[in-house]
Design an enzyme around this catalytic site. Sequence first.
Site, PDB file in Angstrom:
ATOM      1  N   ILE A  34      89.676 108.007   5.565  1.00 48.19           N
ATOM      2  CA  ILE A  34      88.420 108.520   5.008  1.00 48.19           C
ATOM      3  C   ILE A  34      87.226 108.110   5.869  1.00 48.19           C
ATOM      4  O   ILE A  34      86.204 108.796   5.883  1.00 48.19           O
ATOM      5  CB  ILE A  34      88.238 108.098   3.524  1.00 48.19           C
ATOM      6  CG1 ILE A  34      87.188 108.982   2.844  1.00 48.19           C
ATOM      7  CG2 ILE A  34      87.920 106.621   3.418  1.00 48.19           C
ATOM      8  CD1 ILE A  34      87.130 108.844   1.333  1.00 48.19           C
TER       9      ILE A  34
ATOM     10  N   TYR B 169      95.927 110.046   2.675  1.00 50.15           N
ATOM     11  CA  TYR B 169      94.894 109.310   3.403  1.00 50.15           C
ATOM     12  C   TYR B 169      94.588 107.991   2.717  1.00 50.15           C
ATOM     13  O   TYR B 169      94.911 107.769   1.559  1.00 50.15           O
ATOM     14  CB  TYR B 169      93.616 110.148   3.555  1.00 50.15           C
ATOM     15  CG  TYR B 169      92.829 110.323   2.275  1.00 50.15           C
ATOM     16  CD1 TYR B 169      91.784 109.457   1.954  1.00 50.15           C
ATOM     17  CD2 TYR B 169      93.123 111.344   1.392  1.00 50.15           C
ATOM     18  CE1 TYR B 169      91.059 109.615   0.782  1.00 50.15           C
ATOM     19  CE2 TYR B 169      92.409 111.508   0.214  1.00 50.15           C
ATOM     20  CZ  TYR B 169      91.377 110.640  -0.081  1.00 50.15           C
ATOM     21  OH  TYR B 169      90.667 110.793  -1.244  1.00 50.15           O
ATOM     22  N   CYS B 170      93.971 107.107   3.492  1.00 48.84           N
ATOM     23  CA  CYS B 170      93.515 105.811   2.986  1.00 48.84           C
ATOM     24  C   CYS B 170      92.149 105.536   3.621  1.00 48.84           C
ATOM     25  O   CYS B 170      91.427 106.471   3.955  1.00 48.84           O
ATOM     26  CB  CYS B 170      94.528 104.713   3.302  1.00 48.84           C
ATOM     27  SG  CYS B 170      94.756 104.417   5.066  1.00 48.84           S
ATOM     28  N   ARG B 171      91.814 104.297   3.819  1.00 43.81           N
ATOM     29  CA  ARG B 171      90.519 103.957   4.405  1.00 43.81           C
ATOM     30  C   ARG B 171      90.481 104.272   5.899  1.00 43.81           C
ATOM     31  O   ARG B 171      89.617 104.985   6.365  1.00 43.81           O
ATOM     32  CB  ARG B 171      90.198 102.482   4.159  1.00 43.81           C
ATOM     33  CG  ARG B 171      88.851 102.052   4.701  1.00 43.81           C
ATOM     34  CD  ARG B 171      88.555 100.584   4.361  1.00 43.81           C
ATOM     35  NE  ARG B 171      87.332 100.173   4.997  1.00 43.81           N
ATOM     36  CZ  ARG B 171      87.248  99.695   6.242  1.00 43.81           C
ATOM     37  NH1 ARG B 171      88.337  99.564   6.969  1.00 43.81           N
ATOM     38  NH2 ARG B 171      86.088  99.352   6.747  1.00 43.81           N
TER      39      ARG B 171
END
Length: 133
Positions: A121, A92-94
């Site tokens: 996220i 995952y990332c932003r």
Amino acid sequence: MKKIQFSTVLSFFLLFIAFNSSCQKKENGINLISADSLNVMLNSEHGILLDVRTPEEFAEGHLPGAINIDYKNEGFSAALDTLDKTKQYEVYCRSGHRSSESADMMSKKGFKKVYDLEGGILKWQEKGFETVK
């Protein structure tokens, strides 16, 4: 021999259906996974959580138990090469862009079990799920 209650079997069946219906397989073999499904997965058996945001973003809050490898770092590809390709990874990332690129790179490097958190996220937090600092 213990009898399994119908409600227990039904609960597992419904979780299985919910997980499979919210997990889409992309053409490159990467699984897109919803925040709800990842939360269910994290409460049972799961792989390695991989946060591909910057160290500064990671320090602001991340999923419990996640490791951080910065997608923007020039050594990112080499860092992926140090990981066990036989393990399962939830990436995952932003918002989902960097994790999608990372998951694609992992697939090309031979990783077989890669889940990409759809919406990153931001979607995780929108659902009210836990983050830690």
